[in-house]
Design an enzyme around this catalytic site. Structure first.
Site, mmCIF file in Angstrom:
data_model
loop_
_atom_site.group_PDB
_atom_site.id
_atom_site.type_symbol
_atom_site.label_atom_id
_atom_site.label_comp_id
_atom_site.label_asym_id
_atom_site.label_seq_id
_atom_site.Cartn_x
_atom_site.Cartn_y
_atom_site.Cartn_z
ATOM 1 N N ASP A 61 -33.502 42.949 15.504
ATOM 2 C CA ASP A 61 -34.240 44.218 15.452
ATOM 3 C C ASP A 61 -33.709 45.125 16.564
ATOM 4 O OD1 ASP A 61 -36.144 46.268 15.742
ATOM 5 O OD2 ASP A 61 -37.722 44.997 14.890
ATOM 6 N N LYS A 99 -41.210 46.267 22.193
ATOM 7 C CA LYS A 99 -40.302 47.414 22.054
ATOM 8 C C LYS A 99 -40.526 48.512 23.088
ATOM 9 C CE LYS A 99 -39.491 46.435 17.197
ATOM 10 N NZ LYS A 99 -39.604 46.805 15.811
ATOM 11 N N GLU A 105 -18.635 52.591 21.207
ATOM 12 C CA GLU A 105 -18.252 52.970 22.569
ATOM 13 C C GLU A 105 -16.901 52.342 22.927
ATOM 14 O OE1 GLU A 105 -20.896 52.029 25.860
ATOM 15 O OE2 GLU A 105 -19.684 53.254 27.211
ATOM 16 N N HIS A 148 -12.274 54.452 30.703
ATOM 17 C CA HIS A 148 -12.863 55.228 29.606
ATOM 18 C C HIS A 148 -11.988 56.401 29.187
ATOM 19 C CE1 HIS A 148 -16.760 53.257 28.815
ATOM 20 N NE2 HIS A 148 -16.439 52.671 29.959
HETATM 21 C C1 LIG Z 1 -10.751 48.476 30.362
HETATM 22 C C2 LIG Z 1 -10.565 47.273 31.275
HETATM 23 C C3 LIG Z 1 -10.978 46.010 30.498
HETATM 24 C C4 LIG Z 1 -9.137 47.163 31.719
HETATM 25 O O1 LIG Z 1 -9.053 46.110 32.639
HETATM 26 P P1 LIG Z 1 -7.692 45.666 33.317
HETATM 27 O O2 LIG Z 1 -8.055 44.523 34.205
HETATM 28 O O3 LIG Z 1 -7.006 46.818 33.916
HETATM 29 O O4 LIG Z 1 -6.872 45.212 32.043
HETATM 30 P P2 LIG Z 1 -5.667 44.214 31.845
HETATM 31 O O5 LIG Z 1 -4.679 44.949 30.988
HETATM 32 O O6 LIG Z 1 -5.215 43.622 33.135
HETATM 33 O O7 LIG Z 1 -6.319 43.046 30.956
HETATM 34 C C5 LIG Z 1 -7.339 42.215 31.481
HETATM 35 C C6 LIG Z 1 -8.198 41.669 30.350
HETATM 36 O O8 LIG Z 1 -8.959 42.736 29.764
HETATM 37 C C7 LIG Z 1 -9.017 42.550 28.330
HETATM 38 N N1 LIG Z 1 -8.468 43.765 27.693
HETATM 39 C C8 LIG Z 1 -7.791 44.746 28.276
HETATM 40 N N2 LIG Z 1 -7.506 45.733 27.413
HETATM 41 C C9 LIG Z 1 -8.013 45.360 26.226
HETATM 42 C C10 LIG Z 1 -8.057 45.963 24.942
HETATM 43 N N3 LIG Z 1 -7.516 47.160 24.698
HETATM 44 N N4 LIG Z 1 -8.687 45.300 23.961
HETATM 45 C C11 LIG Z 1 -9.242 44.093 24.179
HETATM 46 N N5 LIG Z 1 -9.234 43.473 25.390
HETATM 47 C C12 LIG Z 1 -8.637 44.109 26.405
HETATM 48 C C13 LIG Z 1 -8.266 41.281 28.019
HETATM 49 O O9 LIG Z 1 -9.204 40.212 27.929
HETATM 50 C C14 LIG Z 1 -7.372 41.079 29.233
HETATM 51 O O10 LIG Z 1 -7.196 39.738 29.593
HETATM 52 P P3 LIG Z 1 -6.294 38.682 28.722
HETATM 53 O O11 LIG Z 1 -7.164 38.336 27.549
HETATM 54 O O12 LIG Z 1 -5.067 39.440 28.340
HETATM 55 O O13 LIG Z 1 -6.118 37.532 29.644
HETATM 56 C C15 LIG Z 1 -11.454 47.391 32.573
HETATM 57 O O14 LIG Z 1 -11.061 48.507 33.330
HETATM 58 C C16 LIG Z 1 -12.922 47.474 32.331
HETATM 59 O O15 LIG Z 1 -13.550 46.514 31.905
HETATM 60 N N6 LIG Z 1 -13.555 48.590 32.679
HETATM 61 C C17 LIG Z 1 -15.008 48.715 32.541
HETATM 62 C C18 LIG Z 1 -15.349 49.361 31.249
HETATM 63 C C19 LIG Z 1 -16.770 49.049 30.862
HETATM 64 O O16 LIG Z 1 -17.339 48.017 31.181
HETATM 65 N N7 LIG Z 1 -17.382 49.930 30.115
HETATM 66 C C20 LIG Z 1 -18.725 49.653 29.657
HETATM 67 C C21 LIG Z 1 -19.388 50.820 29.238
HETATM 68 S S1 LIG Z 1 -19.905 51.810 30.622
HETATM 69 C C22 LIG Z 1 -21.500 52.265 30.196
HETATM 70 O O17 LIG Z 1 -21.758 52.510 29.032
HETATM 71 C C23 LIG Z 1 -22.578 52.014 31.154
HETATM 72 C C24 LIG Z 1 -22.654 52.684 32.515
HETATM 73 C C25 LIG Z 1 -21.330 52.560 33.264
HETATM 74 O O18 LIG Z 1 -23.019 54.036 32.427
HETATM 75 C C26 LIG Z 1 -23.768 51.883 33.163
HETATM 76 C C27 LIG Z 1 -23.892 52.084 34.648
HETATM 77 O O19 LIG Z 1 -24.540 53.069 35.082
HETATM 78 O O20 LIG Z 1 -23.364 51.230 35.371
HETATM 79 N N1 LIG Z 2 -45.218 42.920 12.084
HETATM 80 C C1 LIG Z 2 -44.884 43.577 13.177
HETATM 81 O O1 LIG Z 2 -45.736 44.084 13.908
HETATM 82 C C2 LIG Z 2 -43.475 43.686 13.575
HETATM 83 C C3 LIG Z 2 -42.475 43.261 12.729
HETATM 84 N N2 LIG Z 2 -41.165 43.336 13.098
HETATM 85 C C4 LIG Z 2 -40.203 42.853 12.121
HETATM 86 O O2 LIG Z 2 -40.540 41.495 11.911
HETATM 87 C C5 LIG Z 2 -39.403 40.837 11.351
HETATM 88 C C6 LIG Z 2 -39.260 39.510 12.047
HETATM 89 O O3 LIG Z 2 -40.467 38.807 11.906
HETATM 90 P P1 LIG Z 2 -40.407 37.240 11.851
HETATM 91 O O4 LIG Z 2 -41.797 36.748 11.862
HETATM 92 O O5 LIG Z 2 -39.473 36.749 12.879
HETATM 93 O O6 LIG Z 2 -39.605 36.975 10.523
HETATM 94 P P2 LIG Z 2 -40.047 36.859 9.019
HETATM 95 O O7 LIG Z 2 -41.177 37.776 8.702
HETATM 96 O O8 LIG Z 2 -38.812 36.956 8.214
HETATM 97 O O9 LIG Z 2 -40.664 35.375 9.010
HETATM 98 C C7 LIG Z 2 -39.865 34.267 9.173
HETATM 99 C C8 LIG Z 2 -40.011 33.389 7.948
HETATM 100 O O10 LIG Z 2 -39.096 32.326 7.999
HETATM 101 C C9 LIG Z 2 -39.779 31.102 7.760
HETATM 102 N N3 LIG Z 2 -38.979 30.056 8.427
HETATM 103 C C10 LIG Z 2 -38.206 29.154 7.774
HETATM 104 N N4 LIG Z 2 -37.544 28.369 8.641
HETATM 105 C C11 LIG Z 2 -37.891 28.779 9.873
HETATM 106 C C12 LIG Z 2 -37.527 28.352 11.179
HETATM 107 N N5 LIG Z 2 -36.666 27.359 11.399
HETATM 108 N N6 LIG Z 2 -38.068 28.985 12.218
HETATM 109 C C13 LIG Z 2 -38.938 30.003 12.045
HETATM 110 N N7 LIG Z 2 -39.334 30.442 10.832
HETATM 111 C C14 LIG Z 2 -38.812 29.851 9.739
HETATM 112 C C15 LIG Z 2 -41.175 31.347 8.290
HETATM 113 O O11 LIG Z 2 -42.084 30.465 7.699
HETATM 114 P P3 LIG Z 2 -43.504 30.117 8.417
HETATM 115 O O12 LIG Z 2 -44.153 31.423 8.846
HETATM 116 O O13 LIG Z 2 -44.292 29.406 7.412
HETATM 117 O O14 LIG Z 2 -43.206 29.289 9.617
HETATM 118 C C16 LIG Z 2 -41.409 32.786 7.855
HETATM 119 O O15 LIG Z 2 -41.808 32.846 6.517
HETATM 120 C C17 LIG Z 2 -38.210 41.731 11.596
HETATM 121 O O16 LIG Z 2 -37.822 42.311 10.372
HETATM 122 C C18 LIG Z 2 -38.748 42.783 12.539
HETATM 123 O O17 LIG Z 2 -38.063 43.991 12.399
HETATM 124 C C19 LIG Z 2 -40.808 43.780 14.339
HETATM 125 C C20 LIG Z 2 -41.757 44.188 15.243
HETATM 126 C C21 LIG Z 2 -43.160 44.248 14.888
#
Ligand SMILES: CC(C)(COP(=O)([O-])OP(=O)([O-])OC[C@H]1O[C@@H](n2cnc3c(N)ncnc32)[C@H](O)[C@@H]1OP(=O)([O-])[O-])[C@@H](O)C(=O)NCCC(=O)NCCSC(=O)C[C@@](C)(O)CC(=O)[O-]
Ligand SMILES: NC(=O)C1=CN([C@@H]2O[C@H](COP(=O)(O)OP(=O)(O)OC[C@H]3O[C@@H](n4cnc5c(N)ncnc54)[C@H](OP(=O)(O)O)[C@@H]3O)[C@@H](O)[C@H]2O)C=CC1
Length: 422
Positions: free
Chosen positions: A327, A252, A117, A417
């Site tokens: 996940d 989920k 996006e 956008h």
């Molecule tokens: C586009 C901006 C950032 C412009 O924003 P601006 O303030 O006009 O930009 P600027 O040129 O003054 O720059 C400000 C800062 O933006 C960053 N920046 C600026 N341009 C870039 C670039 N090209 N690449 C990387 N970073 C960039 C950069 O950090 C910069 O600061 P600096 O670091 O220079 O101090 C702003 O208008 C904005 O954030 N708009 C919102 C866009 C957005 O959040 N989209 C998200 C997806 S929308 C969606 O999927 C969900 C939705 C909307 O449907 C959910 C809902 O219903 O609400």
């Molecule tokens: N089974 C299901 O219903 C579902 C499964 N999943 C899937 O499950 C997976 C994640 O399961 P999850 O149990 O997290 O991972 P894993 O199945 O990979 O289990 C984690 C493993 O890491 C070991 N381990 C080693 N160090 C650590 C530590 N510091 N902290 C925790 N565990 C450690 C655990 O040992 P020990 O157990 O002996 O502690 C265990 O064997 C993902 O792939 C996900 O997509 C997602 C949703 C549902």
């Protein structure tokens, strides 16, 4: 090691020649072999190639990109994927630096983000830049648990109540049995225990160390179900597990219980911006941001019964989850939560509350090489890092949310956008 060297290393295996590949593909077409049998028969790397060629024949599509990757097939096929044919690529960018003031994450971070996006990374980057100029986010992990809730059938409501009472009176016994299956999983609660008709839905809550924990708690809960069947039989009560997951978990799916009780990591991040900062960097006012937030994120969401009282948590969670091997289906849970914006005398208080963020720095998809590199960029790979990672996730969500709500208040969304996304 560069990508060519990695590829060369991966390529040192008993490669089938083209005639041998054709022969195996022919067997698949004639249904003399199944695609999932290939791994053991000809080795993981060959199996990927053969399956891809077979699929090309079936679909008449040349898959020249799907077959280009550097991740090692063998561990992926053992733990992450079946019927593997290659890998897809999602563009990866980064936002930052982001200053985070957490209990576990302290300092400056660069945030890897995978998305298609346009404008999303720019927006999060803008949020990071503003938050950092204000001294950083303040962030805390306020809850940590993973849940599994089976459905257990009894013969009557009175038996269901006896089962519920037994569960509530025997926590220590249940805990001992559950924890015998795992080193890191710890049962911390069984709550709520819901009765519907003659069925019981106990919600088992665990901490799971640095793993997301779903495999861990599922295995542990199955063992507990066996215990419950044995113990109830001693009391002359017959029970049976209808399903190990009864949807009260809730895994989920969006749900009120996870919003209220929390699941995965529950996290809050906040920042204070002076009015000058809001004017200069968001090109709007605190008042306008508060007004948009109230009418969009709170009232707008209430009108449609949404569980996401926010603008786009899912965008930031999704991009971070893809990059770091979480996940992807858990984005639906991470999408829930509340954004607040409060106009104060001298500026703007802005916060995000994320009650349900299932994340890991160990296990699942975190081991895949590209995702592991992203976790390393954050200093979050492996043991002891899941709460640090959680604090960075919430702070990044704060950045994305601040930027988008600011852009809406300034009337900049469509412009952003059209310039960056099409
Ligand atoms: C586009 C901006 C950032 C412009 O924003 P601006 O303030 O006009 O930009 P600027 O040129 O003054 O720059 C400000 C800062 O933006 C960053 N920046 C600026 N341009 C870039 C670039 N090209 N690449 C990387 N970073 C960039 C950069 O950090 C910069 O600061 P600096 O670091 O220079 O101090 C702003 O208008 C904005 O954030 N708009 C919102 C866009 C957005 O959040 N989209 C998200 C997806 S929308 C969606 O999927 C969900 C939705 C909307 O449907 C959910 C809902 O219903 O609400
Ligand atoms: N089974 C299901 O219903 C579902 C499964 N999943 C899937 O499950 C997976 C994640 O399961 P999850 O149990 O997290 O991972 P894993 O199945 O990979 O289990 C984690 C493993 O890491 C070991 N381990 C080693 N160090 C650590 C530590 N510091 N902290 C925790 N565990 C450690 C655990 O040992 P020990 O157990 O002996 O502690 C265990 O064997 C993902 O792939 C996900 O997509 C997602 C949703 C549902």
């Amino acid at each position: 090691m560069n990508s060519n060297e990695i590829k060369n290393k991966n390529d040192k295996f008993e490669e089938l020649n083209s005639k041998e590949i054709e022969e195996v593909v022919e067997k698949l077409i004639k249904k003399e072999l199944k695609v999932y049998q290939l791994d053991k028969l000809i080795g993981e790397k060959n199996a990927v190639v053969v399956r891809r060629i077979y699929l090309e024949k079936l679909s008449n599509v040349k898959t020249e990109h799907i077959g280009q990757y550097t991740i090692d097939e063998k561990p992926a096929m053992q733990k992450n994927i079946e019927n593997m044919i290659g890998a897809i690529q999602v563009p990866l960018g980064f936002a930052g630096p982001l200053i985070v003031n957490g209990e576990y994450a302290e300092g400056e971070f660069q945030i890897p983000l995978a998305t298609t996006e346009g404008a999303l990374v720019a927006s999060i980057n803008r949020g990071c830049s503003i938050i950092s100029k204000c001294g950083g986010s303040t962030v805390r992990v306020i809850g940590d648990k993973m849940t599994r809730a089976p459905i257990i059938a009894t013969k009557s409501v009175s038996d269901a109540l006896k089962l519920k009472n037994w569960i509530e009176e025997n926590f220590d016994k249940i805990k001992e049995v559950a924890e015998s299956t795992t080193r890191h999983g710890k049962l911390i609660d069984v709550s709520p225990v819901i009765i519907v008709g003659k069925n019981v839905y106990p919600r088992f809550c665990f901490t799971t160390g640095d793993a997301m924990g779903m495999n861990m708690v599922t295995i542990a809960t199955e063992r507990v179900c066996n215990l419950l069947e044995e113990e109830m039989a001693k009391l002359g009560i017959k029970i049976s597990t209808v399903a190990l997951s009864g949807n009260v978990c809730v895994d989920k799916k969006p749900s009120a219980i996870n919003l209220i009780e929390g699941r995965g990591k529950s996290i809050v991040a906040e920042v204070f911006l002076t009015e000058e900062m809001v004017n200069k960097y968001l090109k709007t006012t605190s008042k306008a941001i508060e007004y948009v937030n109230t009418n969009k994120n709170l009232i707008g969401s209430a009108i449609v019964n949404s569980l996401g009282f926010n603008a786009h948590f899912a965008n930031i969670i999704g991009a971070l989850f893809l990059a770091t091997g979480q996940d992807a289906a858990h984005v639906v849970e991470g999408s829930m939560g509340i954004t607040t914006a409060e106009c104060q005398d001298d500026g703007l208080y802005f916060s995000v509350t994320l009650p349900d963020v299932p994340i890991a720095t160990i296990g699942g998809g975190t081991r895949v090489e590209t995702q592991q590199e992203c976790l390393k960029i954050l200093g979050c790979a492996g043991n002891g890092n899941s709460k640090k990672f959680a604090e960075i996730v919430a702070s990044t969500v704060l950045a994305g949310e601040l930027s988008l709500v600011g852009a809406l208040a300034a009337g900049h969304l469509a412009k952003a956008h059209s310039e960056l996304g099409r």
